[in-house]
Motif scaffolding. Structure first.
Motif, mmCIF file in Angstrom:
data_model
loop_
_atom_site.group_PDB
_atom_site.id
_atom_site.type_symbol
_atom_site.label_atom_id
_atom_site.label_comp_id
_atom_site.label_asym_id
_atom_site.label_seq_id
_atom_site.Cartn_x
_atom_site.Cartn_y
_atom_site.Cartn_z
ATOM 1 N N SER A 164 77.176 -35.263 127.620
ATOM 2 C CA SER A 164 75.983 -35.437 128.443
ATOM 3 C C SER A 164 75.916 -36.881 128.914
ATOM 4 O O SER A 164 75.828 -37.806 128.104
ATOM 5 C CB SER A 164 74.722 -35.088 127.641
ATOM 6 N N ASP B 150 76.210 -38.946 125.469
ATOM 7 C CA ASP B 150 75.979 -38.198 124.242
ATOM 8 C C ASP B 150 77.088 -37.172 124.056
ATOM 9 O O ASP B 150 77.535 -36.537 125.023
ATOM 10 C CB ASP B 150 74.634 -37.466 124.299
ATOM 11 N N THR C 152 68.826 -29.840 125.173
ATOM 12 C CA THR C 152 69.701 -30.002 126.337
ATOM 13 C C THR C 152 70.050 -28.647 126.936
ATOM 14 O O THR C 152 70.084 -28.483 128.158
ATOM 15 C CB THR C 152 70.978 -30.768 125.958
ATOM 16 N N HIS C 153 70.296 -27.664 126.083
ATOM 17 C CA HIS C 153 70.572 -26.311 126.577
ATOM 18 C C HIS C 153 69.380 -25.748 127.328
ATOM 19 O O HIS C 153 69.538 -24.875 128.191
ATOM 20 C CB HIS C 153 70.912 -25.381 125.405
ATOM 21 N N LEU D 100 77.682 -33.722 122.558
ATOM 22 C CA LEU D 100 76.981 -32.525 122.107
ATOM 23 C C LEU D 100 77.963 -31.546 121.474
ATOM 24 O O LEU D 100 79.176 -31.725 121.532
ATOM 25 C CB LEU D 100 76.276 -31.864 123.288
ATOM 26 N N ASN E 151 68.566 -32.235 119.815
ATOM 27 C CA ASN E 151 69.036 -32.703 121.119
ATOM 28 C C ASN E 151 69.935 -31.667 121.776
ATOM 29 O O ASN E 151 69.838 -31.407 122.976
ATOM 30 C CB ASN E 151 69.776 -34.031 120.969
ATOM 31 N N ASP E 152 70.834 -31.065 120.983
ATOM 32 C CA ASP E 152 71.692 -30.004 121.515
ATOM 33 C C ASP E 152 70.843 -28.845 122.044
ATOM 34 O O ASP E 152 71.043 -28.362 123.172
ATOM 35 C CB ASP E 152 72.625 -29.489 120.427
ATOM 36 N N VAL F 3 71.161 -39.604 117.736
ATOM 37 C CA VAL F 3 72.148 -38.555 117.985
ATOM 38 C C VAL F 3 73.513 -39.204 118.188
ATOM 39 O O VAL F 3 73.645 -40.421 118.233
ATOM 40 C CB VAL F 3 71.748 -37.709 119.215
#
Length: 258
Positions: free
Chosen positions: A179, A172, A47-48, A174, A43-44, A142
């Motif tokens: 987020s 979220d 997301t980036h 991160l 997920n990290d 997450v």
């Protein structure tokens, strides 16, 4: 038949559907499942790269003829609210926010239902039941929290107790920021600008947590629904060659940011 590990993401492409933000356009999305022991790390990473999370799915636009959706993240340490944004903070000084475990409640759903009926009665989420809402909150592999915003009362203090619930954010956590997955509020409190206030609160929280960014999702030039995200400057916007800084004067940096 080839067996794929739960820790090995498989990506899929949706069929074209009408774009909800730009009239006359079609949207497509690429998505993958966030499951397994590495879901948080994935997920990290995604997301980036401009992905967003919805329950156990990470997705990003993959439209054939349009690149209007641009991922944005606010630079928390450098953000200074404008005069108008300071007024929003002042108008909501009677609210207290508490970050807690992502557990759905009937009180949250009541606010969620009122928000949908008033603001998005014809949208894709309009028919969500209390069970659908519970799934939206709980179906996460997450690090996710709920932030509840309540009216401050005499009982509000270290116990976190407060008055009526007026706004909620599903967020979220991160490795490098917060987020904002989804937020909603009591529609009768429109004078408060609660959507804006929750973003301002997340920026302050990220700074206090030592996290450099607040991820806001997609800014879409030409969409009245998404243009507000451009107010929170300085920020970085994801370009083909990486994240590019946009300063208070609206000028973009010439070089991608790390």
């Amino acid at each position: 038949m080839t067996q794929h590990s739960r820790n090995t993401p498989q990506f899929y492409l949706t069929a074209p559907t009408p774009c909800p933000y730009l009239e006359g356009f079609q949207e497509r999305k690429v998505f993958t499942h966030l499951v397994g022991d590495k879901a948080g790390e994935l997920n990290d990473l995604l997301t980036h790269g401009g992905f967003r999370r919805s329950q156990s799915i990470a997705y990003r636009p993959a439209c054939d003829l349009c690149r209007a959706c641009v991922s944005v993240r606010v630079i928390a340490d450098e953000f200074e609210p404008s005069r108008n944004l300071r007024k929003v903070i002042h108008r909501n000084a009677d609210l207290v926010g508490e970050m807690r475990e992502a557990i759905p409640t009937s009180e949250q759903y009541s606010v969620f239902r009122a928000y949908l009926d008033a603001r998005h009665h014809d949208g894709g989420m309009a028919d969500m039941t209390v069970l659908d809402y519970a799934m939206m909150v709980e179906d996460s592999h997450v690090s996710t929290s709920i932030i509840e915003y309540r009216r401050r009362t005499a009982d509000t203090g270290i116990t976190g107790k407060g008055g009526d619930l007026v706004a909620v954010a599903l967020t979220d956590i991160l490795g490098d920021g917060l987020s904002m997955v989804y937020s909603f509020f009591e529609p009768g409190e429109h004078d408060r600008s609660l959507g804006t206030f929750m973003i301002l609160d997340h920026i302050a929280r990220a700074r206090n947590m030592g996290l450099p960014y607040v991820y806001l999702g997609y800014w879409i030039d030409g969409s009245s629904k998404m243009s507000y995200k451009g107010r929170f400057l300085p920020q970085q916007r994801l370009a083909p060659n990486g994240w590019v800084r946009v300063d208070v004067n609206g000028a973009a940096a010439s070089e991608p940011q790390d």
